[in-house]
Design a protein around this motif. Sequence first.
Motif, short mmCIF file in Angstrom:
data_model
loop_
_atom_site.label_atom_id
_atom_site.label_comp_id
_atom_site.label_asym_id
_atom_site.label_seq_id
_atom_site.Cartn_x
_atom_site.Cartn_y
_atom_site.Cartn_z
N MET A 39 46.37 35.90 37.13
CA MET A 39 46.83 36.43 38.67
C MET A 39 46.36 35.05 39.51
N SER A 40 47.32 34.75 40.33
CA SER A 40 47.25 33.47 41.14
C SER A 40 48.08 34.05 42.34
N ALA A 41 47.84 33.01 43.21
CA ALA A 41 48.65 32.97 44.64
C ALA A 41 48.97 31.44 44.94
N GLU A 42 50.00 31.07 45.47
CA GLU A 42 50.19 30.12 46.13
C GLU A 42 50.17 29.90 47.55
N LEU A 43 49.53 28.96 48.08
CA LEU A 43 49.31 28.57 49.62
C LEU A 43 49.42 27.12 49.78
N GLY A 44 50.16 26.81 50.56
CA GLY A 44 50.13 25.17 50.96
C GLY A 44 50.44 24.24 49.62
N GLY A 45 51.32 24.65 48.79
CA GLY A 45 51.75 24.01 47.93
C GLY A 45 50.75 23.83 46.56
N ILE A 46 49.57 24.86 46.60
CA ILE A 46 48.45 24.72 45.49
C ILE A 46 48.40 26.21 44.91
N ARG A 47 48.52 26.09 43.68
CA ARG A 47 48.24 27.54 43.03
C ARG A 47 46.83 27.79 43.10
N TRP A 48 46.38 28.97 43.32
CA TRP A 48 45.07 29.38 43.42
C TRP A 48 44.84 30.43 42.29
N LEU A 49 44.03 30.07 41.46
CA LEU A 49 43.80 30.88 40.25
C LEU A 49 42.61 31.92 40.61
N TYR A 50 42.77 33.24 40.49
CA TYR A 50 41.91 34.11 41.02
C TYR A 50 40.74 34.14 39.93
N ALA A 51 39.40 33.93 40.38
CA ALA A 51 38.29 34.24 39.39
C ALA A 51 37.11 34.84 40.08
N PHE A 52 36.26 35.82 39.26
CA PHE A 52 35.41 36.60 39.83
C PHE A 52 34.14 36.31 39.25
N THR A 53 32.91 36.63 39.77
CA THR A 53 31.66 36.52 39.21
C THR A 53 31.14 37.51 38.60
N ASP A 54 31.95 38.78 38.88
CA ASP A 54 31.66 40.05 38.22
C ASP A 54 32.47 41.13 38.43
N GLU A 55 32.32 41.99 37.46
CA GLU A 55 33.36 43.42 37.53
C GLU A 55 33.32 43.80 39.14
N GLU A 56 32.22 43.90 39.80
CA GLU A 56 32.23 44.52 41.15
C GLU A 56 33.02 43.72 42.04
N ALA A 57 32.92 42.35 42.11
CA ALA A 57 33.71 41.65 42.92
C ALA A 57 35.34 41.49 42.49
N LEU A 58 35.59 41.80 41.42
CA LEU A 58 36.93 42.18 40.72
C LEU A 58 37.43 43.49 41.43
N ALA A 59 36.26 44.53 41.16
CA ALA A 59 36.98 45.94 41.77
C ALA A 59 37.13 45.68 43.35
N HIS A 60 36.27 44.84 44.27
CA HIS A 60 36.47 45.06 45.65
C HIS A 60 37.63 44.40 45.91
N PHE A 61 38.19 43.16 45.11
CA PHE A 61 39.23 42.74 45.32
C PHE A 61 40.73 43.59 44.91
N ALA A 62 40.43 44.14 43.94
CA ALA A 62 41.34 45.26 43.36
C ALA A 62 41.68 46.25 44.54
N ALA A 63 40.58 46.80 45.06
CA ALA A 63 40.58 47.92 46.09
C ALA A 63 41.10 47.17 47.53
N SER A 64 41.09 45.86 47.75
CA SER A 64 41.65 45.37 49.08
C SER A 64 43.24 45.09 48.71
N ARG A 65 43.55 45.12 47.50
CA ARG A 65 44.98 45.09 46.98
C ARG A 65 45.87 46.45 47.03
N GLY A 66 44.80 47.41 47.48
CA GLY A 66 45.68 48.91 47.25
C GLY A 66 45.52 49.57 45.93
N SER A 67 44.61 49.00 45.00
CA SER A 67 44.24 49.78 43.90
C SER A 67 43.49 51.06 43.96
#
Length: 140
Positions: A39-67
């Motif tokens: 999973m990644s996003a592109e902004l300003g001509g740069i592809r940004w790979l998503y990386a998370f320090t733990d499952e809690e941070a990933l879950a927070h991101f997922a929730a912010s995306r509507g999961s």
Amino acid sequence: MSLAGEVAAVRAGQPNSAALVGEFRRTHVLMPVTNDSLMSAELGGIRWLYAFTDEEALAHFAASRGSEPGTEWPYLTASGARVLDVLIPAIDGPTGVALDAGSEQGMLFPPVAGIVPDAAALDVTATALDTPDNALGGNQ
């Protein structure tokens, strides 16, 4: 200091770039996968790979995306060093890492020298890569 500690130091106005990158390289991160790709996003001509320090941070991101709470996102685990040294150079175009995106502890690791290999860095020109060491200030 841990990666979280180095990020906190940056947020507190006491950055140590070398220590921050070093801790990222030593830390294993979670990288969400969707449709058999990272999973990644592109902004300003740069592809940004998503990386998370733990499952809690990933879950927070997922929730912010509507999961829905409790929905599991598939992910791969890799060392930061492998992400920077192997994965990023294998991707076409400039690529960086968005660590813990969507959180107060979020941090970007852009594709620049000192973070990614020179061949994948935006701030290193092809001419500089092809120049003999003595022209770059080396001794011969």
